[in-house]
Design a protein around this motif. Structure first.
Motif, PDB file in Angstrom:
ATOM      1  N   GLY A   4      -3.776  13.413 -16.430  1.00 40.11           N
ATOM      2  CA  GLY A   4      -4.369  14.268 -15.841  1.00 40.11           C
ATOM      3  C   GLY A   4      -5.295  13.935 -14.465  1.00 40.11           C
ATOM      4  N   LEU A   5      -5.225  12.995 -14.037  1.00 37.13           N
ATOM      5  CA  LEU A   5      -5.958  12.591 -12.572  1.00 37.13           C
ATOM      6  C   LEU A   5      -4.941  12.536 -11.676  1.00 37.13           C
ATOM      7  CD1 LEU A   5      -8.525  10.026 -14.140  1.00 37.13           C
ATOM      8  CD2 LEU A   5      -8.594  12.500 -13.722  1.00 37.13           C
ATOM      9  N   SER A   6      -4.754  13.255 -11.021  1.00 34.20           N
ATOM     10  CA  SER A   6      -3.750  13.403  -9.673  1.00 34.20           C
ATOM     11  C   SER A   6      -4.093  12.202  -8.617  1.00 34.20           C
ATOM     12  CB  SER A   6      -3.950  14.799  -9.028  1.00 34.20           C
ATOM     13  OG  SER A   6      -2.998  14.869  -8.358  1.00 34.20           O
ATOM     14  N   GLY A   7      -3.081  11.563  -8.548  1.00 28.46           N
ATOM     15  CA  GLY A   7      -3.026  10.487  -7.562  1.00 28.46           C
ATOM     16  C   GLY A   7      -3.556   9.277  -7.907  1.00 28.46           C
ATOM     17  N   VAL A   8      -3.886   8.910  -9.349  1.00 30.36           N
ATOM     18  CA  VAL A   8      -4.337   7.637  -9.891  1.00 30.36           C
ATOM     19  C   VAL A   8      -2.997   6.669  -9.452  1.00 30.36           C
ATOM     20  CG1 VAL A   8      -4.779   6.593 -11.867  1.00 30.36           C
ATOM     21  CG2 VAL A   8      -5.857   8.509 -11.574  1.00 30.36           C
ATOM     22  N   GLY A   9      -3.524   5.353  -9.114  1.00 28.33           N
ATOM     23  CA  GLY A   9      -2.626   4.296  -8.988  1.00 28.33           C
ATOM     24  C   GLY A   9      -1.830   4.360  -7.635  1.00 28.33           C
ATOM     25  N   CYS A  10      -2.231   5.368  -6.870  1.00 28.71           N
ATOM     26  CA  CYS A  10      -1.306   5.447  -5.536  1.00 28.71           C
ATOM     27  C   CYS A  10      -2.066   4.487  -4.577  1.00 28.71           C
ATOM     28  CB  CYS A  10      -1.713   6.953  -5.329  1.00 28.71           C
ATOM     29  SG  CYS A  10      -0.850   8.150  -6.183  1.00 28.71           S
ATOM     30  N   GLY A  11      -1.943   3.348  -4.445  1.00 22.55           N
ATOM     31  CA  GLY A  11      -2.129   2.419  -3.525  1.00 22.55           C
ATOM     32  C   GLY A  11      -1.333   2.566  -2.057  1.00 22.55           C
ATOM     33  N   PHE A  12      -1.971   2.048  -1.234  1.00 21.43           N
ATOM     34  CA  PHE A  12      -0.891   2.173   0.250  1.00 21.43           C
ATOM     35  C   PHE A  12      -0.954   0.858   1.111  1.00 21.43           C
ATOM     36  CE2 PHE A  12      -5.121   4.030   1.154  1.00 21.43           C
ATOM     37  CZ  PHE A  12      -5.638   3.177   2.234  1.00 21.43           C
ATOM     38  N   ARG A  13      -0.105   0.584   1.742  1.00 20.18           N
ATOM     39  CA  ARG A  13       0.031  -0.578   2.790  1.00 20.18           C
ATOM     40  C   ARG A  13       0.247  -0.330   3.958  1.00 20.18           C
ATOM     41  NH1 ARG A  13      -1.418  -2.388  -1.788  1.00 20.18           N
ATOM     42  NH2 ARG A  13      -0.752  -4.362  -2.708  1.00 20.18           N
ATOM     43  N   LEU A  14      -0.259  -0.871   4.911  1.00 22.11           N
ATOM     44  CA  LEU A  14       0.131  -1.015   6.267  1.00 22.11           C
ATOM     45  C   LEU A  14       1.410  -1.800   6.390  1.00 22.11           C
ATOM     46  CD1 LEU A  14      -3.297  -1.604   8.218  1.00 22.11           C
ATOM     47  CD2 LEU A  14      -2.282   0.510   7.453  1.00 22.11           C
ATOM     48  N   VAL A  15       2.336  -1.061   7.289  1.00 21.66           N
ATOM     49  CA  VAL A  15       3.717  -1.745   7.446  1.00 21.66           C
ATOM     50  C   VAL A  15       3.948  -2.002   8.822  1.00 21.66           C
ATOM     51  CG1 VAL A  15       6.117  -1.679   7.011  1.00 21.66           C
ATOM     52  CG2 VAL A  15       4.632  -0.767   5.431  1.00 21.66           C
ATOM     53  N   ALA A  16       3.976  -3.221   9.530  1.00 21.89           N
ATOM     54  CA  ALA A  16       4.318  -3.486  10.736  1.00 21.89           C
ATOM     55  C   ALA A  16       5.572  -4.049  10.677  1.00 21.89           C
ATOM     56  CB  ALA A  16       3.369  -4.405  11.243  1.00 21.89           C
ATOM     57  N   PRO A  17       6.341  -4.176  11.958  1.00 19.29           N
ATOM     58  CA  PRO A  17       7.750  -4.626  11.929  1.00 19.29           C
ATOM     59  C   PRO A  17       8.017  -6.072  11.286  1.00 19.29           C
ATOM     60  CG  PRO A  17       7.154  -3.623  13.979  1.00 19.29           C
ATOM     61  CD  PRO A  17       5.889  -3.711  13.285  1.00 19.29           C
ATOM     62  N   ASP A  18       6.857  -6.828  11.340  1.00 18.35           N
ATOM     63  CA  ASP A  18       6.960  -8.240  10.773  1.00 18.35           C
ATOM     64  C   ASP A  18       5.789  -8.706   9.597  1.00 18.35           C
ATOM     65  OD1 ASP A  18       4.637  -8.079  12.233  1.00 18.35           O
ATOM     66  OD2 ASP A  18       4.890 -10.078  13.335  1.00 18.35           O
ATOM     67  N   ARG A  19       5.075  -7.588   9.200  1.00 22.13           N
ATOM     68  CA  ARG A  19       4.444  -8.161   8.017  1.00 22.13           C
ATOM     69  C   ARG A  19       3.717  -6.641   7.408  1.00 22.13           C
ATOM     70  NH1 ARG A  19      -0.909  -9.967  11.944  1.00 22.13           N
ATOM     71  NH2 ARG A  19      -0.844  -8.157  13.502  1.00 22.13           N
ATOM     72  N   VAL A  20       3.126  -7.018   6.063  1.00 24.31           N
ATOM     73  CA  VAL A  20       2.541  -5.639   5.423  1.00 24.31           C
ATOM     74  C   VAL A  20       1.095  -6.204   5.070  1.00 24.31           C
ATOM     75  CG1 VAL A  20       2.706  -4.681   3.188  1.00 24.31           C
ATOM     76  CG2 VAL A  20       5.019  -5.375   4.484  1.00 24.31           C
ATOM     77  N   GLY A  21       0.450  -5.056   5.147  1.00 33.04           N
ATOM     78  CA  GLY A  21      -1.049  -5.471   4.781  1.00 33.04           C
ATOM     79  C   GLY A  21      -1.824  -4.465   4.066  1.00 33.04           C
ATOM     80  N   THR A  22      -3.103  -4.547   3.780  1.00 35.52           N
ATOM     81  CA  THR A  22      -4.011  -3.874   2.886  1.00 35.52           C
ATOM     82  C   THR A  22      -5.348  -3.414   3.954  1.00 35.52           C
ATOM     83  OG1 THR A  22      -5.243  -5.678   2.023  1.00 35.52           O
ATOM     84  CG2 THR A  22      -3.137  -4.751   0.641  1.00 35.52           C
ATOM     85  N   VAL A  23      -5.775  -2.370   3.621  1.00 28.95           N
ATOM     86  CA  VAL A  23      -7.050  -2.036   4.218  1.00 28.95           C
ATOM     87  C   VAL A  23      -8.128  -2.305   3.251  1.00 28.95           C
ATOM     88  CG1 VAL A  23      -8.240  -0.393   5.658  1.00 28.95           C
ATOM     89  CG2 VAL A  23      -5.723  -0.556   5.850  1.00 28.95           C
ATOM     90  N   ASP A  24      -9.469  -2.814   3.587  1.00 31.32           N
ATOM     91  CA  ASP A  24     -10.303  -3.150   2.936  1.00 31.32           C
ATOM     92  C   ASP A  24     -11.375  -1.659   2.849  1.00 31.32           C
ATOM     93  OD1 ASP A  24     -13.319  -3.533   2.110  1.00 31.32           O
ATOM     94  OD2 ASP A  24     -13.416  -5.563   2.717  1.00 31.32           O
TER      95      ASP A  24
END
Length: 415
Positions: free
Chosen positions: A175-195
């Protein structure tokens, strides 16, 4: 046996498919179109009953999308609700606004520039808006409760923001909309997270995206799985999982295949049978829609462990239980991993039946309470998609539509 615990006039009608764009039973919130209500009696943060309220939303914030972050949708985290607005001429988020769920008041609003996308950090304290161009991506974080600006950061290069919430991280959990919805930054050569605290970017080590357009990212344990969209014409796609330092699945894995989802129409742009609204994670399995036959994998270990391939044309779906069901044209449904003589579903139910919560099933308009042997204890009809009051609790309350009434049933043991 069930008994009615509440019956009230239907406060907001569902969409034509019998569902509401925002349905958060734990918080007592129902929203569709320009109407958002909190049901009377829903507990507030102190556990006291709420008198309920009704809010007429501006057209810009009408609720029509089930996908948190898209235009005309909402993010919900217990004591904070963020509405995502849209305008017909843009087809993309136009603004974000904060809603106080206790009082039913919009407390802040920020207009968004063209090209904006909206995400929520997993800690639920900040909302991220992103405007990405070929040479940079501007990220802005807002406090989800007050709407205050937290920080802005420009990330150089051809960077995109990709979230798993679209399908595979489950847009609605308990019942909590969006729970578990992490996201990542995607560049041509790498994948990252945001603090979320300061916008600092951390790039994953040893994870270089495969060729193609990264369409979704799945996270299972400490494993990050990158999936590309099917290529135009060839329909080829790649799944790539990073190596990890823990457990015995430390090696990464990779699998390329021709994307073909038998249950999907052909996509006009790619020419492939591809529907991005269909999940790859079905139940507890990762099912890759390979034209040679869907490949059934353990999400974490992927091709590192034995797998099974289904016959071409077969696909896997769930019915609200933990069962993974194999469906193929002209053949009866079967379980992907049967235990003994376990039936696919209780006797007498159609392939459209789904479990609402333990014991309660909905089959079209029919609503049934079954015992552990499949005998009918109670039956009724529902004019909407029935839903559990607080997740999948064993024998928990179920809410459904009886004509113009919204009714909640609770099972009571008949001694």
């Amino acid at each position: 046996m069930p008994e009615e615990s509440s019956r009230l006039p239907l406060p907001v009608r569902p969409d034509s498919d019998g569902t509401w764009a925002l349905n958060a039973p734990g918080a007592g919130l129902l929203g569709q179109g320009r109407t958002l209500v909190r049901l009377k009696g829903a507990e507030n943060l102190e556990g006291a009953g709420n008198p309920g309220w009704r809010l007429d939303l501006p057209a810009e914030f009408a609720l029509t999308s089930h996908q948190p972050g898209s235009a005309h949708s909402a993010f919900l985290r217990t004591d904070r609700v963020v509405l995502v607005g849209g305008r017909d001429d843009r087809g993309e988020p136009s603004a974000i606004a904060g809603l106080d769920p206790e009082r039913g008041l919009v407390t802040w609003r920020h207009a968004l520039p063209p090209g904006s996308r909206v995400f929520m950090f997993e800690d639920a304290f900040e909302v991220l808006t992103a405007v990405c161009h070929p040479d940079s991506c501007l990220l802005t974080a807002w406090d989800a409760s007050s709407g205050a600006l937290r920080w802005t950061r420009a990330v150089p290069g051809a960077v995109r923001v990709v979230d798993a919430c679209r399908v595979d991280a489950h847009a609605t959990v308990d019942g909590l909309s969006g729970v578990g919805c992490g996201f990542r930054l995607v560049a041509p050569d790498r994948v990252g997270t945001v603090d979320p605290e300061d916008g600092g970017v951390s790039w994953e080590t040893g994870l270089r995206p495969p060729d193609g357009t990264v369409d979704r990212i799945l996270v299972t344990g400490d494993r990050v799985i990158v999936v590309t969209a099917p290529a135009v014409g060839s329909c080829r796609a790649t799944v790539l999982a990073n190596g990890v330092t823990s457990g015995d699945g430390d090696r990464g894995w990779r699998y390329s295949f021709v994307w073909d989802q038998p249950q999907a129409p052909r996509d006009a742009r790619t020419g492939c049978r591809w529907d991005r609204a269909l999940p790859l994670v079905v139940g507890f399995r990762l099912v890759l829609p390979d034209a040679k036959g869907a490949l059934d994998l353990a999400p974490y270990f992927g091709t590192l462990r034995p797998s099974q391939r289904l016959a071409p044309g077969a696909y896997v779906l769930t019915d609200g239980t933990s069962n993974e069901i194999v469906r193929a044209p002209g053949r009866p449904d079967r379980l992907l991993h049967p235990i003994g003589d376990q039936p696919v579903r209780p006797h007498g139910l159609s392939t459209a039946a789904r479990s609402v919560t333990h014991g309660f099933w909905q089959d079209g308009r029919r609503l049934l309470l079954l015992d552990h042997e499949g005998h009918t204890l109670w039956k009724g009809t529902s004019d909407c998609r029935a839903f559990p009051k607080t997740g999948k609790g064993v024998g928990g309350p179920v809410t459904y539509c009886d004509g113009d009434d919204l009714v909640t049933l609770r099972p009571v043991r008949d001694d």
